[in-house]
Design a protein around this motif. Structure first.
Motif, PDB file in Angstrom:
ATOM      1  N   LEU A  53       0.844  -1.200   0.000  1.00 25.99           N
ATOM      2  CA  LEU A  53       0.000   0.000   0.000  1.00 25.99           C
ATOM      3  C   LEU A  53       0.883   1.256   0.000  1.00 25.99           C
ATOM      4  O   LEU A  53       0.626   2.211  -0.733  1.00 25.99           O
ATOM      5  CB  LEU A  53      -0.915  -0.009   1.229  1.00 25.99           C
ATOM      6  CG  LEU A  53      -1.846   1.189   1.376  1.00 25.99           C
ATOM      7  CD1 LEU A  53      -2.883   1.215   0.247  1.00 25.99           C
ATOM      8  CD2 LEU A  53      -2.564   1.158   2.727  1.00 25.99           C
ATOM      9  N   ALA A  54       1.956   1.236   0.810  1.00 30.35           N
ATOM     10  CA  ALA A  54       2.859   2.394   0.890  1.00 30.35           C
ATOM     11  C   ALA A  54       3.450   2.713  -0.484  1.00 30.35           C
ATOM     12  O   ALA A  54       3.543   3.883  -0.882  1.00 30.35           O
ATOM     13  CB  ALA A  54       3.980   2.103   1.893  1.00 30.35           C
ATOM     14  N   VAL A  55       3.820   1.669  -1.224  1.00 30.37           N
ATOM     15  CA  VAL A  55       4.409   1.847  -2.551  1.00 30.37           C
ATOM     16  C   VAL A  55       3.435   2.568  -3.491  1.00 30.37           C
ATOM     17  O   VAL A  55       3.838   3.362  -4.330  1.00 30.37           O
ATOM     18  CB  VAL A  55       4.834   0.454  -3.095  1.00 30.37           C
ATOM     19  CG1 VAL A  55       4.944   0.442  -4.594  1.00 30.37           C
ATOM     20  CG2 VAL A  55       6.141   0.024  -2.444  1.00 30.37           C
ATOM     21  N   GLN A  56       2.134   2.323  -3.286  1.00 29.27           N
ATOM     22  CA  GLN A  56       1.137   3.005  -4.127  1.00 29.27           C
ATOM     23  C   GLN A  56       1.113   4.511  -3.863  1.00 29.27           C
ATOM     24  O   GLN A  56       0.642   5.275  -4.692  1.00 29.27           O
ATOM     25  CB  GLN A  56      -0.251   2.433  -3.866  1.00 29.27           C
ATOM     26  CG  GLN A  56      -0.403   1.007  -4.360  1.00 29.27           C
ATOM     27  CD  GLN A  56      -1.814   0.503  -4.106  1.00 29.27           C
ATOM     28  OE1 GLN A  56      -2.790   1.167  -4.405  1.00 29.27           O
ATOM     29  NE2 GLN A  56      -1.916  -0.672  -3.531  1.00 29.27           N
ATOM     30  N   PHE A  57       1.568   4.931  -2.697  1.00 29.83           N
ATOM     31  CA  PHE A  57       1.660   6.366  -2.383  1.00 29.83           C
ATOM     32  C   PHE A  57       3.064   6.903  -2.689  1.00 29.83           C
ATOM     33  O   PHE A  57       3.405   8.008  -2.282  1.00 29.83           O
ATOM     34  CB  PHE A  57       1.349   6.611  -0.904  1.00 29.83           C
ATOM     35  CG  PHE A  57      -0.109   6.472  -0.542  1.00 29.83           C
ATOM     36  CD1 PHE A  57      -0.994   7.522  -0.751  1.00 29.83           C
ATOM     37  CD2 PHE A  57      -0.596   5.298   0.000  1.00 29.83           C
ATOM     38  CE1 PHE A  57      -2.336   7.400  -0.408  1.00 29.83           C
ATOM     39  CE2 PHE A  57      -1.937   5.155   0.341  1.00 29.83           C
ATOM     40  CZ  PHE A  57      -2.814   6.217   0.135  1.00 29.83           C
TER      41      PHE A  57
END
Ligand SMILES: [Zn+2]
Length: 334
Positions: A107-111
């Motif tokens: 999820l962090a990578v998507q941000f």
């Protein structure tokens, strides 16, 4: 026996169950250096306010089985930190904790985040080591700012989780002078381009517009329902590619506009919901497209009442959490 779990972002309806999971996990902790009194004080901390913000960002993930919540984990975008991994004692020992950590990194990578930190109790340090986290340089056990309990700061860099699309967008942003913190600062996720767009007919400028198949079906159903209620919904813009969005930004830069002002009204390439084919800009006869006055239309009132039934939501309401200008015309399939 390993149970089947579904991991999904928590919703506001989950708040009560989330708090109960948190309390149960804390009070059932056995392998700990904390006293019973410390655990009770931790369990009693009111975290609803903090949870609410993360739920709005869709940054709290939960694992649920058929009967109840089994685990939760949070991502705090401002501090780039993993918060509060809780696994029900009955669900522990099956790798669920590690699955949750992997899910929050993805999820962090998507941000646009490729590194996260966390503060953890001494007895959990080894668990995070097995997840690839290392104790921060010169760190020692310190009272945690929220709980007051002794905690160690750990960190992990995970560039291998970045997608090909993420790498292309990061390079493009470097060329355009867009800061690498763009995604998490604006609380916007990468929006990979729609793989199989379908036509939804012509827009108000007689250009053919496309959406994803699912959004196209929802749009047709919504437009027909509006028409039945005497409201005409028109398309201004649907699917837009990364190249198209880059062209918008470059044209504004060429006109001498300031990048930070541009990014308040135009999403950076790679982060526009229009890439996904789920978003469209809507208008109605008698109003100028893409103008705030659309909010005074009968069509806007109809959308505010009814768009949710078709899965569409207003992405940028007034004073939105992204710090992006109000866009009453922009609707996205959630
Ligand atoms: Zn839009």
């Amino acid at each position: 026996m390993r149970k089947e779990f579904r991991i999904r972002p928590a919703k506001h309806d989950d708040l009560e169950a989330l708090c109960a999971l948190r309390r149960a996990s804390i009070l059932a902790t056995t392998r700990t250096t904390f006293t019973k009194a410390e655990l009770h004080a931790w369990a009693a901390l009111d975290t609803v306010g903090a949870l609410r913000g993360r739920i709005d960002d869709r940054c709290t993930l939960i694992a649920e089985s058929t009967d109840n919540l089994q685990a939760s984990i949070g991502l705090q975008l401002d501090s780039r930190e993993i918060l509060a991994l809780f696994v029900l004692p009955t669900a522990q020992g099956h790798g669920l904790g590690r699955t949750m950590v992997t899910a929050i990194e993805k999820l962090a990578v998507q941000f646009g985040l490729l590194e996260l930190k966390l503060s953890t109790a001494e007895t959990v340090i080894d668990f995070y080591r097995t997840c690839g986290y290392q104790i921060c340089k010169n760190a020692s056990l310190q009272p945690h700012p929220r709980t007051g309990l002794m905690a160690m700061e750990m960190r992990r860099h995970f560039p291998h989780r970045q997608t090909r699309f993420g790498r292309i967008i990061a390079a493009l942003h470097q060329q355009l002078g867009i800061s690498p913190d763009y995604g998490y600062r604006f609380r916007l996720k990468l929006q990979p381009e729609c793989a199989h767009p379908v036509s939804i007919g012509e827009d108000v400028f007689s250009r053919t517009q496309n959406l994803s198949p699912q959004a196209a079906r929802a749009w047709h159903a919504m437009r027909n329902a509006a028409a039945t209620d005497g409201v005409e919904l028109q398309v201004v813009s649907g699917l837009r590619s990364v190249d198209y969005q880059t062209g918008i930004i470059r044209a504004k830069l060429d006109k001498g506009q300031n990048l930070s002002q541009i990014l308040k009204v135009s999403a950076a390439p790679g982060y526009s919901e229009h890439h996904s084919g789920r978003a469209l800009d809507v208008n109605t006869p008698g109003f100028e497209p893409l103008e705030e006055e659309f909010e005074n239309s009968q069509a806007f009132r109809w959308l505010m009442d009814s768009a949710g039934k078709f899965g569409f939501g207003l992405s940028y309401p007034k004073n939105n959490r992204h710090g992006i200008a109000y866009e009453p015309w922009h609707w996205c399939l959630l």
